[in-house]
Design a protein around this motif. Sequence first.
Motif, PDB file in Angstrom:
ATOM      1  N   ASP A   1       0.596  -1.079  -0.179  1.00  0.00           N
ATOM      2  CA  ASP A   1      -0.077  -0.036  -0.044  1.00  0.00           C
ATOM      3  C   ASP A   1       0.769   1.296   0.026  1.00  0.00           C
ATOM      4  O   ASP A   1       0.842   2.391  -0.750  1.00  0.00           O
ATOM      5  CB  ASP A   1      -0.971  -0.377   1.081  1.00  0.00           C
ATOM      6  CG  ASP A   1      -2.225  -1.408   1.132  1.00  0.00           C
ATOM      7  OD1 ASP A   1      -2.205  -1.555  -0.357  1.00  0.00           O
ATOM      8  OD2 ASP A   1      -2.581  -1.245   2.887  1.00  0.00           O
ATOM      9  N   LYS A   2       2.043   1.451   0.867  1.00  0.00           N
ATOM     10  CA  LYS A   2       2.821   1.853   0.265  1.00  0.00           C
ATOM     11  C   LYS A   2       4.565   2.316   0.049  1.00  0.00           C
ATOM     12  O   LYS A   2       4.915   1.163   0.585  1.00  0.00           O
ATOM     13  CB  LYS A   2       2.564   3.427   2.490  1.00  0.00           C
ATOM     14  CG  LYS A   2       0.973   3.485   2.817  1.00  0.00           C
ATOM     15  CD  LYS A   2       1.825   3.812   4.341  1.00  0.00           C
ATOM     16  CE  LYS A   2      -0.223   4.130   4.605  1.00  0.00           C
ATOM     17  NZ  LYS A   2      -0.186   4.664   5.603  1.00  0.00           N
ATOM     18  N   HIS A   3       4.791   2.966  -0.407  1.00  0.00           N
ATOM     19  CA  HIS A   3       6.286   2.525  -0.634  1.00  0.00           C
ATOM     20  C   HIS A   3       7.347   3.170  -0.617  1.00  0.00           C
ATOM     21  O   HIS A   3       6.561   4.643   0.059  1.00  0.00           O
ATOM     22  CB  HIS A   3       6.148   2.242  -2.437  1.00  0.00           C
ATOM     23  CG  HIS A   3       5.272   1.450  -2.700  1.00  0.00           C
ATOM     24  ND1 HIS A   3       5.451   1.265  -4.430  1.00  0.00           N
ATOM     25  CD2 HIS A   3       4.831   0.425  -2.190  1.00  0.00           C
ATOM     26  CE1 HIS A   3       4.783   0.319  -4.671  1.00  0.00           C
ATOM     27  NE2 HIS A   3       4.302   0.009  -3.576  1.00  0.00           N
ATOM     28  N   PRO A   4       8.355   3.488  -0.221  1.00  0.00           N
ATOM     29  CA  PRO A   4       9.124   4.299   0.395  1.00  0.00           C
ATOM     30  C   PRO A   4       9.618   5.123  -0.897  1.00  0.00           C
ATOM     31  O   PRO A   4       9.323   4.755  -2.058  1.00  0.00           O
ATOM     32  CB  PRO A   4      11.143   3.244   0.325  1.00  0.00           C
ATOM     33  CG  PRO A   4      10.241   1.811  -0.099  1.00  0.00           C
ATOM     34  CD  PRO A   4       8.859   1.732  -0.390  1.00  0.00           C
ATOM     35  N   THR A   5      10.829   6.187  -1.074  1.00  0.00           N
ATOM     36  CA  THR A   5      10.778   7.378  -1.412  1.00  0.00           C
ATOM     37  C   THR A   5      11.232   6.826  -2.715  1.00  0.00           C
ATOM     38  O   THR A   5      12.033   6.069  -2.869  1.00  0.00           O
ATOM     39  CB  THR A   5      11.393   8.635  -1.387  1.00  0.00           C
ATOM     40  OG1 THR A   5      12.590   8.228  -0.546  1.00  0.00           O
ATOM     41  CG2 THR A   5      10.338   9.387  -0.254  1.00  0.00           C
ATOM     42  N   PRO A   6      11.492   7.542  -4.608  1.00  0.00           N
ATOM     43  CA  PRO A   6      11.973   6.444  -5.620  1.00  0.00           C
ATOM     44  C   PRO A   6      13.423   6.672  -4.756  1.00  0.00           C
ATOM     45  O   PRO A   6      14.250   5.320  -5.709  1.00  0.00           O
ATOM     46  CB  PRO A   6      12.049   7.940  -6.296  1.00  0.00           C
ATOM     47  CG  PRO A   6      10.102   8.281  -6.387  1.00  0.00           C
ATOM     48  CD  PRO A   6      10.275   8.267  -4.602  1.00  0.00           C
ATOM     49  N   GLU A   7      13.744   7.022  -4.227  1.00  0.00           N
ATOM     50  CA  GLU A   7      15.264   7.896  -3.667  1.00  0.00           C
ATOM     51  C   GLU A   7      15.734   6.584  -2.989  1.00  0.00           C
ATOM     52  O   GLU A   7      16.299   5.520  -3.257  1.00  0.00           O
ATOM     53  CB  GLU A   7      15.965   8.945  -3.317  1.00  0.00           C
ATOM     54  CG  GLU A   7      17.294   9.247  -2.822  1.00  0.00           C
ATOM     55  CD  GLU A   7      17.838  10.394  -1.824  1.00  0.00           C
ATOM     56  OE1 GLU A   7      18.779   9.611  -0.979  1.00  0.00           O
ATOM     57  OE2 GLU A   7      16.333  10.983  -1.830  1.00  0.00           O
ATOM     58  N   ILE A   8      15.079   6.480  -2.172  1.00  0.00           N
ATOM     59  CA  ILE A   8      14.986   5.597  -0.848  1.00  0.00           C
ATOM     60  C   ILE A   8      15.481   3.991  -1.652  1.00  0.00           C
ATOM     61  O   ILE A   8      15.711   2.624  -1.674  1.00  0.00           O
ATOM     62  CB  ILE A   8      14.045   5.337  -0.003  1.00  0.00           C
ATOM     63  CG1 ILE A   8      14.601   7.114   0.313  1.00  0.00           C
ATOM     64  CG2 ILE A   8      14.144   4.246   1.050  1.00  0.00           C
ATOM     65  CD1 ILE A   8      15.978   6.375   1.614  1.00  0.00           C
ATOM     66  N   CYS A   9      14.270   3.790  -2.605  1.00  0.00           N
ATOM     67  CA  CYS A   9      13.947   2.492  -3.501  1.00  0.00           C
ATOM     68  C   CYS A   9      15.379   2.334  -4.062  1.00  0.00           C
ATOM     69  O   CYS A   9      15.807   0.679  -4.214  1.00  0.00           O
ATOM     70  CB  CYS A   9      13.000   2.499  -4.177  1.00  0.00           C
ATOM     71  SG  CYS A   9      11.054   2.881  -3.651  1.00  0.00           S
ATOM     72  N   ASP A  10      15.241   3.300  -4.219  1.00  0.00           N
ATOM     73  CA  ASP A  10      16.968   2.309  -5.685  1.00  0.00           C
ATOM     74  C   ASP A  10      18.514   2.822  -4.603  1.00  0.00           C
ATOM     75  O   ASP A  10      18.517   1.298  -4.841  1.00  0.00           O
ATOM     76  CB  ASP A  10      17.469   3.923  -6.684  1.00  0.00           C
ATOM     77  CG  ASP A  10      16.663   4.502  -7.675  1.00  0.00           C
ATOM     78  OD1 ASP A  10      15.756   3.717  -8.175  1.00  0.00           O
ATOM     79  OD2 ASP A  10      16.298   5.785  -8.489  1.00  0.00           O
ATOM     80  N   ARG A  11      17.957   2.836  -3.223  1.00  0.00           N
ATOM     81  CA  ARG A  11      19.318   2.217  -2.689  1.00  0.00           C
ATOM     82  C   ARG A  11      19.153   1.049  -2.179  1.00  0.00           C
ATOM     83  O   ARG A  11      20.384   0.550  -2.067  1.00  0.00           O
ATOM     84  CB  ARG A  11      19.082   3.555  -1.240  1.00  0.00           C
ATOM     85  CG  ARG A  11      19.949   4.955  -1.696  1.00  0.00           C
ATOM     86  CD  ARG A  11      19.564   5.769  -1.510  1.00  0.00           C
ATOM     87  NE  ARG A  11      19.842   5.755  -0.028  1.00  0.00           N
ATOM     88  CZ  ARG A  11      19.952   6.809   1.480  1.00  0.00           C
ATOM     89  NH1 ARG A  11      19.294   7.345   1.763  1.00  0.00           N
ATOM     90  NH2 ARG A  11      20.789   6.233   2.780  1.00  0.00           N
ATOM     91  N   LEU A  12      17.597   0.662  -1.572  1.00  0.00           N
ATOM     92  CA  LEU A  12      17.125  -0.633  -1.312  1.00  0.00           C
ATOM     93  C   LEU A  12      17.493  -1.443  -1.927  1.00  0.00           C
ATOM     94  O   LEU A  12      17.880  -2.584  -1.839  1.00  0.00           O
ATOM     95  CB  LEU A  12      15.870  -1.091  -0.578  1.00  0.00           C
ATOM     96  CG  LEU A  12      15.520   0.008   0.353  1.00  0.00           C
ATOM     97  CD1 LEU A  12      14.389   0.067   1.506  1.00  0.00           C
ATOM     98  CD2 LEU A  12      16.293  -0.796   1.846  1.00  0.00           C
ATOM     99  N   ARG A  13      17.624  -0.920  -3.723  1.00  0.00           N
ATOM    100  CA  ARG A  13      18.128  -2.331  -4.541  1.00  0.00           C
ATOM    101  C   ARG A  13      19.391  -2.593  -4.596  1.00  0.00           C
ATOM    102  O   ARG A  13      19.954  -3.923  -5.158  1.00  0.00           O
ATOM    103  CB  ARG A  13      17.534  -1.963  -5.980  1.00  0.00           C
ATOM    104  CG  ARG A  13      15.822  -1.659  -6.129  1.00  0.00           C
ATOM    105  CD  ARG A  13      15.186  -1.531  -7.148  1.00  0.00           C
ATOM    106  NE  ARG A  13      13.530  -1.299  -7.355  1.00  0.00           N
ATOM    107  CZ  ARG A  13      12.889  -0.228  -7.716  1.00  0.00           C
ATOM    108  NH1 ARG A  13      13.578   0.764  -7.711  1.00  0.00           N
ATOM    109  NH2 ARG A  13      11.510  -0.420  -7.744  1.00  0.00           N
ATOM    110  N   GLU A  14      19.857  -1.071  -4.767  1.00  0.00           N
ATOM    111  CA  GLU A  14      21.793  -1.464  -4.542  1.00  0.00           C
ATOM    112  C   GLU A  14      21.747  -2.375  -3.660  1.00  0.00           C
ATOM    113  O   GLU A  14      22.915  -2.999  -3.281  1.00  0.00           O
ATOM    114  CB  GLU A  14      21.936   0.205  -4.881  1.00  0.00           C
ATOM    115  CG  GLU A  14      24.003   0.212  -5.221  1.00  0.00           C
ATOM    116  CD  GLU A  14      23.754  -0.185  -6.297  1.00  0.00           C
ATOM    117  OE1 GLU A  14      25.617  -1.093  -6.053  1.00  0.00           O
ATOM    118  OE2 GLU A  14      23.434  -1.263  -7.225  1.00  0.00           O
TER     119      GLU A  14
END
Length: 146
Positions: A115-128
């Motif tokens: 339902d809720k996602h981290p900000t796009p920047e945080i999403c990228d950091r988590l993927r990395e």
Amino acid sequence: MNAAEQAINLKTASKIAAIVNLFKSEFPDAKSDLKPWANDADTRELVDPESIDLSFNFPGWSRRLQSRCILLQIRFHQDPETALRRAIGVEAAGFTHEGKQWTLSTIEDWNFAGDKHPTPEICDRLREFCRKVLLVFNEDVEAQER
């Protein structure tokens, strides 16, 4: 399975410590928990013995992370022919006092669900971060395969 229980030798313990350090380098406020699962019969039934599980807790709710706690599960598969144990993926989930807010799985498409996602920047950091986790656990396997 709790990371503390999986740290049965120096190599695995060092890799778990490396993962904790990688996460804390991205998110310095996080506190690691190497025993996120309760030690009771009901919980033990649900625990995957072929995983390393740990969590990271934050001092409060993070708007950017959309969570207060992130549960991380590193999934493994052992090849029966070669006996090599390979990390096949990372599952992450963000929680608040309201329960699970989002999930990220590297096993499928590396996208966030919930339902809720981290900000796009945080999403990228988590993927990395997840990409680095897989590298840490598979560096020995890749070297043996060469």
